[in-house]
Write an enzyme that holds these catalytic residues in place. Structure first.
Site, PDB file in Angstrom:
ATOM      1  N   ARG A 212       0.856  -1.194   0.000  1.00  0.00           N
ATOM      2  CA  ARG A 212       0.000   0.000   0.000  1.00  0.00           C
ATOM      3  C   ARG A 212       0.891   1.242   0.000  1.00  0.00           C
ATOM      4  O   ARG A 212       1.743   1.378   0.892  1.00  0.00           O
ATOM      5  CB  ARG A 212      -0.888   0.048   1.250  1.00  0.00           C
ATOM      6  CG  ARG A 212      -1.708  -1.198   1.522  1.00  0.00           C
ATOM      7  CD  ARG A 212      -3.097  -1.165   0.921  1.00  0.00           C
ATOM      8  NE  ARG A 212      -3.717  -2.472   1.048  1.00  0.00           N
ATOM      9  CZ  ARG A 212      -4.773  -2.732   1.804  1.00  0.00           C
ATOM     10  NH1 ARG A 212      -5.348  -1.765   2.489  1.00  0.00           N
ATOM     11  NH2 ARG A 212      -5.281  -3.948   1.848  1.00  0.00           N
ATOM     12  N   GLU A 214       0.932   3.955   1.266  1.00  0.00           N
ATOM     13  CA  GLU A 214       0.330   4.648   2.409  1.00  0.00           C
ATOM     14  C   GLU A 214       1.253   5.809   2.751  1.00  0.00           C
ATOM     15  O   GLU A 214       2.298   5.607   3.370  1.00  0.00           O
ATOM     16  CB  GLU A 214       0.267   3.648   3.553  1.00  0.00           C
ATOM     17  CG  GLU A 214      -0.755   3.890   4.598  1.00  0.00           C
ATOM     18  CD  GLU A 214      -2.139   3.416   4.215  1.00  0.00           C
ATOM     19  OE1 GLU A 214      -3.012   4.293   4.150  1.00  0.00           O
ATOM     20  OE2 GLU A 214      -2.346   2.215   3.980  1.00  0.00           O
ATOM     21  N   ARG A 220       1.094   2.280  12.887  1.00  0.00           N
ATOM     22  CA  ARG A 220       0.388   1.062  12.467  1.00  0.00           C
ATOM     23  C   ARG A 220       0.294   0.870  10.951  1.00  0.00           C
ATOM     24  O   ARG A 220      -0.335  -0.062  10.482  1.00  0.00           O
ATOM     25  CB  ARG A 220      -0.994   1.031  13.083  1.00  0.00           C
ATOM     26  CG  ARG A 220      -1.876   2.198  12.685  1.00  0.00           C
ATOM     27  CD  ARG A 220      -3.116   2.102  13.507  1.00  0.00           C
ATOM     28  NE  ARG A 220      -4.203   2.872  12.965  1.00  0.00           N
ATOM     29  CZ  ARG A 220      -5.453   2.650  13.276  1.00  0.00           C
ATOM     30  NH1 ARG A 220      -5.775   1.659  14.056  1.00  0.00           N
ATOM     31  NH2 ARG A 220      -6.400   3.411  12.783  1.00  0.00           N
ATOM     32  N   HIS A 221       0.881   1.799  10.207  1.00  0.00           N
ATOM     33  CA  HIS A 221       0.887   1.665   8.751  1.00  0.00           C
ATOM     34  C   HIS A 221       2.298   1.462   8.226  1.00  0.00           C
ATOM     35  O   HIS A 221       3.213   2.199   8.592  1.00  0.00           O
ATOM     36  CB  HIS A 221       0.312   2.913   8.075  1.00  0.00           C
ATOM     37  CG  HIS A 221      -1.155   3.044   8.242  1.00  0.00           C
ATOM     38  ND1 HIS A 221      -1.717   3.885   9.176  1.00  0.00           N
ATOM     39  CD2 HIS A 221      -2.176   2.433   7.610  1.00  0.00           C
ATOM     40  CE1 HIS A 221      -3.034   3.782   9.105  1.00  0.00           C
ATOM     41  NE2 HIS A 221      -3.347   2.905   8.169  1.00  0.00           N
ATOM     42  N   GLU A 357      -7.732  -1.826  14.696  1.00  0.00           N
ATOM     43  CA  GLU A 357      -8.258  -2.717  13.665  1.00  0.00           C
ATOM     44  C   GLU A 357      -7.142  -3.657  13.214  1.00  0.00           C
ATOM     45  O   GLU A 357      -6.069  -3.208  12.836  1.00  0.00           O
ATOM     46  CB  GLU A 357      -8.738  -1.877  12.471  1.00  0.00           C
ATOM     47  CG  GLU A 357      -9.244  -2.733  11.324  1.00  0.00           C
ATOM     48  CD  GLU A 357      -9.112  -2.034   9.981  1.00  0.00           C
ATOM     49  OE1 GLU A 357      -9.513  -0.861   9.862  1.00  0.00           O
ATOM     50  OE2 GLU A 357      -8.585  -2.673   9.046  1.00  0.00           O
ATOM     51  N   SER A 360     -10.388  -6.709   8.349  1.00  0.00           N
ATOM     52  CA  SER A 360     -11.737  -6.424   7.866  1.00  0.00           C
ATOM     53  C   SER A 360     -12.153  -7.520   6.914  1.00  0.00           C
ATOM     54  O   SER A 360     -11.320  -8.246   6.370  1.00  0.00           O
ATOM     55  CB  SER A 360     -11.890  -5.051   7.220  1.00  0.00           C
ATOM     56  OG  SER A 360     -10.723  -4.589   6.684  1.00  0.00           O
ATOM     57  N   ARG A 408       0.332  -6.436  12.365  1.00  0.00           N
ATOM     58  CA  ARG A 408      -0.450  -5.806  13.436  1.00  0.00           C
ATOM     59  C   ARG A 408      -0.872  -6.834  14.475  1.00  0.00           C
ATOM     60  O   ARG A 408      -0.871  -6.553  15.667  1.00  0.00           O
ATOM     61  CB  ARG A 408      -1.712  -5.155  12.860  1.00  0.00           C
ATOM     62  CG  ARG A 408      -1.439  -3.847  12.181  1.00  0.00           C
ATOM     63  CD  ARG A 408      -2.761  -3.130  11.932  1.00  0.00           C
ATOM     64  NE  ARG A 408      -2.548  -2.014  11.042  1.00  0.00           N
ATOM     65  CZ  ARG A 408      -3.519  -1.245  10.589  1.00  0.00           C
ATOM     66  NH1 ARG A 408      -4.773  -1.491  10.947  1.00  0.00           N
ATOM     67  NH2 ARG A 408      -3.261  -0.239   9.788  1.00  0.00           N
TER      68      ARG A 408
HETATM   69  P1  AMO Z   1      -8.089  -3.937   4.588  1.00  0.00           P
HETATM   70  O1  AMO Z   1      -7.702  -2.927   3.597  1.00  0.00           O
HETATM   71  O2  AMO Z   1      -8.895  -3.464   5.766  1.00  0.00           O
HETATM   72  O3  AMO Z   1      -8.975  -5.087   3.927  1.00  0.00           O
HETATM   73  O4  AMO Z   1      -6.800  -4.687   5.117  1.00  0.00           O
HETATM   74  C1  AMO Z   1      -6.897  -5.811   5.951  1.00  0.00           C
HETATM   75  C2  AMO Z   1      -5.958  -5.698   7.120  1.00  0.00           C
HETATM   76  O5  AMO Z   1      -4.626  -5.543   6.659  1.00  0.00           O
HETATM   77  C3  AMO Z   1      -3.878  -4.747   7.546  1.00  0.00           C
HETATM   78  N1  AMO Z   1      -3.352  -3.562   6.842  1.00  0.00           N
HETATM   79  C4  AMO Z   1      -2.161  -2.995   7.105  1.00  0.00           C
HETATM   80  N2  AMO Z   1      -1.199  -3.311   7.985  1.00  0.00           N
HETATM   81  C5  AMO Z   1      -0.081  -2.531   8.013  1.00  0.00           C
HETATM   82  N3  AMO Z   1       0.119  -1.472   7.188  1.00  0.00           N
HETATM   83  C6  AMO Z   1      -0.844  -1.118   6.290  1.00  0.00           C
HETATM   84  N4  AMO Z   1      -0.619  -0.081   5.469  1.00  0.00           N
HETATM   85  C7  AMO Z   1      -2.043  -1.899   6.205  1.00  0.00           C
HETATM   86  N5  AMO Z   1      -3.150  -1.836   5.448  1.00  0.00           N
HETATM   87  C8  AMO Z   1      -3.944  -2.851   5.849  1.00  0.00           C
HETATM   88  C9  AMO Z   1      -4.817  -4.330   8.653  1.00  0.00           C
HETATM   89  C10 AMO Z   1      -6.173  -4.488   8.003  1.00  0.00           C
HETATM   90  O6  AMO Z   1      -7.191  -4.704   8.953  1.00  0.00           O
HETATM   91  N6  AMO Z   1      -9.408  -7.157   0.996  1.00  0.00           N
HETATM   92  C11 AMO Z   1      -9.738  -6.693   2.322  1.00  0.00           C
HETATM   93  C12 AMO Z   1      -9.948  -7.825   3.286  1.00  0.00           C
HETATM   94  C13 AMO Z   1     -11.153  -8.676   2.964  1.00  0.00           C
HETATM   95  O7  AMO Z   1     -12.279  -8.135   2.903  1.00  0.00           O
HETATM   96  O8  AMO Z   1     -10.975  -9.866   2.775  1.00  0.00           O
HETATM   97  C14 AMO Z   1      -8.622  -5.771   2.791  1.00  0.00           C
HETATM   98  O9  AMO Z   1      -7.542  -5.734   2.277  1.00  0.00           O
HETATM   99  O10 AMO Z   1      -4.659  -5.245   9.729  1.00  0.00           O
END
Ligand code: AMO
Length: 434
Positions: A212, A214, A220-221, A357, A360, A408
């Site tokens: 990502r 981000e 946490r990212h 979180e 999801s 996480r």
């Molecule tokens: P989502 O975008 O909420 O859902 O991502 C799922 C989980 O991935 C982790 N996460 C991250 N951890 C660290 N750094 C980041 N930048 C980051 N982005 C996400 C989190 C998050 O809850 N396709 C859907 C899932 C699904 O519906 O099956 C998805 O990607 O813990």
């Protein structure tokens, strides 16, 4: 091959052994000197009484720079001065690699080193037993996840990480020049795990990298994380998915409690086993809770770090470290989530752990026409998703799934303050090396 021992399997019954490791410390008291030799399992004491060992050996060992890598052969002697109850009196040694001086950072010095310095010298940072223990535990988490999934009939899969379209929104896509064609790093295996439902696998899981872009610096990212994804067919509703997640989480936490004691002790942590069933809060309830906690969020807003933390504090007080949040407005959720007809809600959920979180998921829109409608409402061009949509055109079962951020998850299990602490070589906006 010589008969090597390490600090995990040496005893006073051993007569003559060879041990290998890093010179953690050298103490020269004149008539006697000591080396603390560190290996994967702990430390050993090499004891050098000047009069009893060859003079050249005493000199060479005593002048070794800290963190040099050596093998020492010698006699094992019982000792009540050491934690292992033994010490080694050397008869010979081999220098594999002499460490430079000064060290970029200490391994055992009790000084606070900035996270940046630690990450810049991660190989050195990871020599600290309490840092390495995190990754021993992480390895167990991944093994326990796979164990639970395979036991429940899921097939382990690997999906492409170079892709032609994003599944989780354009803002966080990393572009790649793919032989002159535009491509991206996969943000999640979302589209592929769903396509495999149409292929008839019924239950799949993947533990793999997700990317990502981000552009924010939070604890946490990161820009590359490991996602544990599950997808399952023939569900009657999102409750089937949350029940499955609960089972996996419980297996992981109980497994760690049972098998990871040594590593948990090294970090000084215990694993709590949250009560089952994990409570289910609705998004609306959460908004009410954060408002009562003094945060001015409105219906439709993202709960955000602060909101999640406020809810986490309330839930943890009741002994509920893990809880689901359901009934999100469909506007807040991606196109692949099924909408609740006649409402503005969606069949989706988040799983929060100690106020953050970690996952999801939800029930997917498996009906072709409705799925295309969702895309259009979200301003996406269905043409960009042609090959994904094909899987819905020719027979797709009802299905749903989740993604859990492994980094996480590990950080939260161990109460680490930053997700980077659970990643060997984290990637973020400012870090591309090491
Ligand atoms: P989502 O975008 O909420 O859902 O991502 C799922 C989980 O991935 C982790 N996460 C991250 N951890 C660290 N750094 C980041 N930048 C980051 N982005 C996400 C989190 C998050 O809850 N396709 C859907 C899932 C699904 O519906 O099956 C998805 O990607 O813990």
């Amino acid at each position: 091959m010589r008969s090597f021992r390490d600090s995990g399997n040496i005893s006073k019954e051993d007569a003559n052994v060879t041990v290998r490791g890093w010179v953690q410390d050298v103490r020269n008291l004149g008539g006697i000197s000591f080396i603390t030799l560190r290996d994967r399992h702990g430390t050993l004491q090499i004891t050098m009484p000047k009069k009893k060992i060859e003079p050249g050996l005493f000199e060479s060992l005593t002048k070794l720079p800290r963190e040099s890598v050596i093998a020492v052969t010698g006699e094992v002697k019982e000792s009540n001065q050491t934690a292992l109850g033994v010490e080694i009196i050397p008869s010979s040694f081999e220098l594999y690699s002499e460490a430079g001086v000064p060290l970029p950072m200490g391994v055992v010095d009790k000084v606070n080193v900035e996270m940046d310095t630690r990450l810049n010298n991660r190989f050195m940072d990871l020599r600290k037993p309490e840092i390495r223990a995190v990754f021993e535990i992480r390895s167990m988490v991944i093994e326990l996840i796979s164990e639970a999934m395979i036991k429940n009939g899921f097939v382990s899969i690997n999906t492409p990480k170079i892709v032609a379209s994003g599944a989780e929104g354009g803002a966080t896509l990393f572009s790649v020049d793919y032989f002159g064609k535009p491509a991206y790093l996969a943000q999640s295996p979302q589209l592929y795990k769903q396509m495999l439902m149409s292929a008839g696998f019924d239950r799949v899981f993947e533990i793999g990298p997700a990317f990502r872009a981000e552009n924010s610096n939070t604890n946490r990212h990161v820009t590359e994380f490991i996602s544990f994804d599950g997808e399952m067919s023939w569900i009657d509703g999102e409750e089937d998915i949350t029940a499955m997640i609960e089972e996996v989480m419980d297996h992981v936490l109980r497994g760690l409690k049972e098998k990871a004691k040594k590593h948990l002790d090294t970090i000084g942590k215990e694993v709590g086993i949250p009560k089952r069933p994990y409570p289910i809060l609705t998004y609306s309830e959460c908004i009410r809770m954060v408002n009562e906690a003094g945060l001015p969020l409105r219906y439709g807003d993202d709960l955000g770090t602060e909101g999640e933390k406020a809810i986490g504090d309330i839930m943890s007080e009741k002994g509920n470290d893990l809880y689901f949040i359901t009934e999100y407005p469909e506007e807040a959720k991606p196109f692949y989530i099924m909408r609740k007809e006649g409402t503005d809600l969606s069949f989706s959920f988040d799983l929060d752990y100690k106020g953050q979180e970690i996952s999801s998921g939800g029930q997917r829109e498996h009906r072709y026409r409705e799925l295309v409608g969702n895309m259009e409402k979200k301003g996406l061009d269905p043409k960009d998703f042609d090959s994904y949509l094909d899987a819905f055109r020719y027979g797709m079962p009802p299905h749903g799934g989740w993604g859990i951020g492994v980094d996480r998850l590990v950080a939260k299990i161990l109460d680490l303050p930053n997700v980077r602490e659970a990643i060997l070589f984290p990637r973020d906006t400012s870090r591309l090396v090491p």
